[in-house]
Design a protein around this motif. Structure first.
Motif, PDB file in Angstrom:
ATOM      1  N   SER A 140       0.847  -1.195   0.000  1.00 36.46           N
ATOM      2  CA  SER A 140       0.000   0.000   0.000  1.00 36.46           C
ATOM      3  C   SER A 140       0.877   1.236   0.000  1.00 36.46           C
ATOM      4  O   SER A 140       2.096   1.157   0.178  1.00 36.46           O
ATOM      5  N   TYR A 142       1.129   3.325   2.214  1.00 36.11           N
ATOM      6  CA  TYR A 142       1.712   3.537   3.542  1.00 36.11           C
ATOM      7  C   TYR A 142       3.051   2.829   3.703  1.00 36.11           C
ATOM      8  O   TYR A 142       3.812   3.150   4.615  1.00 36.11           O
ATOM      9  N   GLY A 224      -2.250   1.121   8.142  1.00 35.46           N
ATOM     10  CA  GLY A 224      -2.514   2.340   7.396  1.00 35.46           C
ATOM     11  C   GLY A 224      -2.564   3.587   8.260  1.00 35.46           C
ATOM     12  O   GLY A 224      -3.402   4.468   8.055  1.00 35.46           O
TER      13      GLY A 224
END
Length: 263
Positions: A140, A142, A224
């Motif tokens: 992701s 992140y 996240g």
């Protein structure tokens, strides 16, 4: 105010070269070379997973993250902190032959050991990251935070190393004391367990700056959560790093004549 860090920046190419030489020296004469830098940490991760997940039957998901993956990410962050802490505090004493016999810029030695630890860390991190990307599909935006948390870890280790290296150079007893502290930090940093829901104890645990890095790794992989989502904690961490930097610079300048004679 930051004389020794200016010296490190000025000689950054030398630091890079010396850290690579340190890697070559460490694995010289071995068949697998730097692969041994992966074997040991991966074996330790597997052993701890077996002990806590299979043996102790305490390996359930942590806030939705599979325990093995959650443990592995925490251990990867810890290995960097552990190796950097262990090597930087002994950076002057372990290189005393160079310090005593050559006009060497000794201020850069903690940075050399940290960069050496970081190169090994990058190899391990890449292996773990690729493994999780394929098995858990955890990639992701992140994940990019790992660059920030790596930088934060390096700055923390540089500050700690600047403080401890002169003290260990003067006193072997202090070095043994720090080894004991490192064992304490290993078990008190939430690597195998989560600090969530512990009330006031959770706040005490978060005073440990190593927790900031370990939890940051997990936030980047599983939850996240951005470092900007916890501004007070992030500010605390960087104020603490600044304090280490200031104290390290002061100790180096005041104690340099002493530890040069002692070594």
């Amino acid at each position: 105010m930051f004389d020794i860090y200016k010296e490190m920046w000025k000689r950054r190419k030398m630091i890079h070269s010396l850290s690579l030489q340190e890697m070559k020296r460490e694995y010289a004469g071995t068949l697998l070379g730097f692969v041994w830098g992966l074997v040991n940490p991966l074996m330790r991760i597997a052993v701890f997973w077996f002990v806590f997940s299979i043996g102790a039957r305490a390996g359930g998901p942590v806030n939705g993250a599979p325990y093995f993956a959650w443990l592995a990410i925490g251990m990867v962050a810890w290995f960097l902190l552990n190796d950097g802490f262990r090597l930087t505090q002994k950076s002057f004493r372990s290189k005393r032959s160079i310090i005593k016999n050559t006009p060497f810029p000794i201020a850069i030695l903690p940075a050399v050991q940290i960069l050496y630890s970081y190169y090994i860390h990058l190899i391990l991190l890449a292996v773990i990251f690729i493994g999780m990307a394929f098995t858990l599909q955890t990639v992701s935006i992140y994940n990019l935070q790992l660059l920030y948390y790596d930088f934060a870890a390096l700055m923390l280790l540089l500050g700690i190393g600047s403080v401890t290296a002169p003290l260990v150079a003067v006193s072997k007893d202090f070095g043994r004391f720090l080894d004991t502290i490192l064992v304490f930090l290993f078990w008190m940093t939430p690597i195998f367990w989560s600090a969530d829901g512990l009330g006031i104890l959770e706040k005490v645990i978060k005073l440990n700056p190593f927790h900031y890095i370990v939890q940051g790794y997990r936030d980047s992989f599983f939850y996240g959560v951005g470092f900007w989502d916890q501004p007070v904690y992030t500010l605390y961490f960087w104020v603490l790093v600044l304090a280490f930097f200031l104290l390290g610079n002061y100790l180096h300048k005041r104690m340099k004549p002493i530890f040069l004679d002692t070594l």
